[in-house]
Structures are given as structure tokens and as C-alpha cells.
Design a protein around this motif. Sequence first.
Motif, PDB file in Angstrom:
ATOM      1  N   VAL A 175      -6.286   2.444  -1.452  1.00  0.00           N
ATOM      2  CA  VAL A 175      -5.223   3.336  -1.895  1.00  0.00           C
ATOM      3  C   VAL A 175      -5.250   3.450  -3.419  1.00  0.00           C
ATOM      4  CG1 VAL A 175      -2.721   3.605  -2.035  1.00  0.00           C
ATOM      5  CG2 VAL A 175      -3.772   2.933   0.109  1.00  0.00           C
TER       6      VAL A 175
ATOM      7  N   ALA B  94       0.832  -1.200   0.000  1.00  0.00           N
ATOM      8  CA  ALA B  94       0.000   0.000   0.000  1.00  0.00           C
ATOM      9  C   ALA B  94       0.866   1.250   0.000  1.00  0.00           C
ATOM     10  CB  ALA B  94      -0.919  -0.015   1.222  1.00  0.00           C
TER      11      ALA B  94
ATOM     12  N   CYS C 159      -6.961  -2.352   1.977  1.00  0.00           N
ATOM     13  CA  CYS C 159      -6.111  -1.160   2.008  1.00  0.00           C
ATOM     14  C   CYS C 159      -5.525  -0.879   0.635  1.00  0.00           C
ATOM     15  CB  CYS C 159      -4.982  -1.341   3.014  1.00  0.00           C
ATOM     16  SG  CYS C 159      -5.557  -1.338   4.690  1.00  0.00           S
ATOM     17  N   ILE C 160      -5.054  -1.942  -0.013  1.00  0.00           N
ATOM     18  CA  ILE C 160      -4.470  -1.757  -1.343  1.00  0.00           C
ATOM     19  C   ILE C 160      -5.520  -1.207  -2.299  1.00  0.00           C
ATOM     20  CG2 ILE C 160      -3.549  -2.985  -3.332  1.00  0.00           C
ATOM     21  CD1 ILE C 160      -2.054  -4.747  -1.457  1.00  0.00           C
TER      22      ILE C 160
ATOM     23  N   ALA D 255      -3.084  -0.201   7.125  1.00  0.00           N
ATOM     24  CA  ALA D 255      -1.987  -1.011   6.591  1.00  0.00           C
ATOM     25  C   ALA D 255      -0.845  -1.066   7.589  1.00  0.00           C
ATOM     26  CB  ALA D 255      -1.498  -0.430   5.271  1.00  0.00           C
TER      27      ALA D 255
END
Lengths: 339, 229
Positions: free
Chosen positions: A333, A169, A329-330, A205
Motif C-alpha cells: 500500500v 494498511a 500489505c503495508i 489485509a
Amino acid sequence: MEQPLKDLLSNDVLAYVIMAFIPLLWIVPYALFAVWLERKVSAHMQDRLGPMRVGGWHGWAQTIADILKLVQKEDIVPSAADKKLHFLSPWVVFIGSYAAFAAIPFSSAYVGSNINLGLFYVIAVSTLVVVGILMAGWSSNNKWSLFGAMRSAAQIVSYEIPTALALLAVVMIAGTLNLQEINQQQTGWFWHWYIFKKFPFVFVAFIIYFVASLAETNRTPFDLPEAESELVAGYHTEYSGMKFALFFLAEYANMFAVSAIGATLFLGGWNSPFGDFLGGPIWGVFWFLSKGMFFVVVQMWLRWTLPRLRVDQLMYVSWKVLTPWAFVCILGVGFWMMM
Amino acid sequence: MKKYFRDIFQGIWSVLIGMKVTFLHLFTPAVTIQYPDVKLKLPERARNRLYVNMDDCIGCFQCDIACPVDCFAIETAKALPTEDLGTTSTGQKKKLWVTKFDIDIAKCCYCGLCVYPCPTECIKMTDVYEFSEFDRHQLIYNYATLTPAEIADVKVRTGEYEKEQAVKKAAAATAAAQAKAASAAAPGTAPAAAKPAMAPPATAQATATVAPGAPKEAPPPTSPTEPSL
């Protein structure tokens, strides 16, 4: 620091050797200090005092005495052990944890190896530790050791994934795997740190990374590989003297390595929290080490707070909680950056 | 699904609560007592090492009799009529030389039973508990105040005196018997003649040698603080 050293010594090999040994100058005193600190923290959290006698002030010399004792101790190798692997494994474990320091920038002026794949290298090489642990467990020819080693392998295989995903992330924001560049991107006041970017995704993250890193360093609540109440001492049951000390050193070096990576990626590494105030390469070392030490202390704090997880709970946390949320989270983002 | 999120929330929350608890304990004063530097005050009536105030000892063997583990080794010798051993602090006249008063404190079970029968309250339990030794024999405490030479001297003197007394007694007895026989001129004089043979106690010769169980000539370990019970 690389170029001035080369110029000064007019000998590239010598310069590289010196560069390679600089992190050791920190790790060994740090490990001695951290073992003492761990004992003091654990003691005071349990309303005890811990070591109080060696060296006068709060037993500060206790670990020095301990290491002197360990140096003198007999090196016992079980007769049924695989001698070669038994000898080799502490070194593999220590090399694995020490090699990670090669790409970690201690200050804007010093990074062992300023490579573009820094973070990738760190994640890859720190996995070598589990190979050493497996070697130790297997070669000891002891069921407790083997149990510990197998658990460690299972644990690290599981927790590498959330660790790497959580770091990904940050890498997505930074657009580079070079740790020195990631640091430079966070220069400025503390709100430039990545932990405060794209809130709350990077923050989550960071939490995921921290929890997973606890598992990777075999710290409580994920200390199943060395669970002393079930497995005697886990993979290093059959080790004594300096070999045991090396395992111990590697564990503490590892603790600092994961803390340092967390600090570098999420908390600006060697950057001062106050912009240019107390900035520069010398203060950079201070900030970097303090941030790293802060997380080491938090690791100790957690160790003496939480009980050990069961194996199924360990797997649940990794596969059903940390990994999916790291993906979230990835994704978060990624969408944020696309917008 | 709801349970999944609740579990995660509760997991994080309980970890934070736990961390708060341990953090607060970081600043609570430790309960550890650093023993050799700091010592806990003992209870007022704590029973530890025995102490005998030999100035008050009358050699009555009451403590020896009371002791359930037989840790006393006491020997006495009668004082001569001409000798005055003084009185105890409780006003009792001392009639015996205490030539040996050993306590094997390694055997002592700290029951305190020897303390109660003492007529002069000269034996008591102190609050001294740090008297470990490398050699077990060092734990036999000699309380007798006399020097070995004095002890030998006393024993010789009392032995001689008792012999004299025995001779006198025998002479008196034979004289009485003869007188009786002469006056009565009747059969049955034999039992009277046999009597003197039993009269002199043979202890004089037996205890003439200096007591062997005296490993060290150090003065009796006196406790700096003697509790007044």
C-alpha cells in the motif's frame, strides 16, 4: 445525534448517559439472537435441528428462557477464590468489549464518541478484555481456568500485532484514525469500499484482519482459552449464573465489535452498497448492522467448520504467516501510494 | 520456502473446501426426529407392552410357567358344573374363573416367551411403549375382568362347592371302605380310611379373601392398536 440530544434534554450529562446506553440497546438483543443463531447454525451444519420447542417457531425463545434461568441461578464463588477479582473480572471483560462500541459509528448520525483516535482507541480498549480474562483465570484458583487465561493472554498478545498491522494498511489510505471519517471516505457505490482499493493488498489485509480477529475473540479455530474438550470451559470454568452470562454477553459483544470494525474499515460501514439508494442515517444503521451480522455469521460458519488449532500452530499462524503478510500489505500500500 | 507458500495456499484452500461442505450441510434436511410429535414406525414384530385378551384366557398358567422373570400373578377358581363360562374364540371351553391376572410390567423383560405357549393366543406383545409412571406400583397391570365383589363371590361359591364335594367324597370313601371291610372282613382297613383326609384341597379357605395386590381398579390398559402377529 449528540447535539440534538443535548438541545432536547438541556442537560449534557443525561444526554451523554443516553448516548452511552444506545449500543447496549443493540448488543443485548443481538447477543440473545446470536446465541440462538449460533445454536441453529451449528445444528443445521450437523444435520440436526437445534432448539425447536421454546416459544414455538424454531425455538426462538430458547435464549430468553436460558437468560431467565441464568438470572435465577446461584452465584457460586469457590472458597479458595480471590473474591474481589472473581467478582470484578466479568465486569472488566464486558466493559472492555462494550467500551469498544463507543467509537464505532452505527450510522452517519450516531457515533458514541467522534474522536480522532477512534481506531486506536478501539484497538487499545478491546485489549482490556484479556486483563479481565486473566483476572478470571487467576482468581478462580483453578488450574483449568488459569491455563485458559494464560493461553488467552498469549493468544491476544500475538494476534494484536497482525490485527493492528492489517488495519494500518487501511489507515494509510484513509489518512485518519477517525472511524466516522473513514466511513465518509467510502461513500458511494460499493467499489469505493476500501476492500476493493489497492487490490490485492487491502483485500489480503482484510483476510488477515478477519483471521486475527477470530483469535482475539477466542472463537474457533482459535478457541484455546476456553477449549471445552481440554480445559472444561477455560477461564470461566468457575463462574455461574449472571457472571457467566456476562462472560457470554461479552464474547458475543466482542464478536460483533470486531465484525463492526472490519465492516467499517473495509466494507464502508454504514454506507449503502448502491450509492445514494437506501442511503441516509436510518438506512445507515441497517447497512452497518447487516454488514456486522454478516461477519458474525461467517464467524459461526467457521466455528462449525474448523477444528481447534494446537498452541504451536496458533503461534505459527500469527508470527510466521499473518504478521509477515500484514507487513507485505503495508509495504504494498505504501509503495502504491508513493507512486 | 516453497513449502511455506504451499502450506499457506493449502491452508486457505482447505478452509474454503470445509466451508463449502458445512454450507451445503446447512441445507440438507435434518436427521432429527422430533419424538413426541413424530414417531418412528416400529418394526412389524416389535415387542413392547404385554396385552392379555381376558375373553380368551382359560387360566392355564402356561404364561406364568414360561416367564423367566416371574412377572405374572395369576389365581383361578374352578367354575361350578352349573356355570357356563362360554368358549374362547379358538373354541376351547373355559373351565376356570380367572380371579387374578396381574402382570408386573416393570419386571417384564420383553422376551415374549409367554406368548408362544398360550393355547388360545390371548397374550401378546403390542407396540405400545409409552407407559412410564411416577410410581412403580402403577406398573402392575390388573387384567382380571371380574370386579372384587364378583371375585369374592366366585371364591365363596367354589369354596362351598369344593367342601361339599369333599364331604361327599369322604362319605363315599368311607362307605366304600366299610363295604370293603364288611365284605372282605380282613385286616388292613386303616389305609383306606386315611385316604379321604387328603382328598379335599385346602385352597378354598386360602383364597377366600380378595386378592390384596390390586393397586388400582382401572380396567386393563388396552392398546389402541393391537398388532396381529
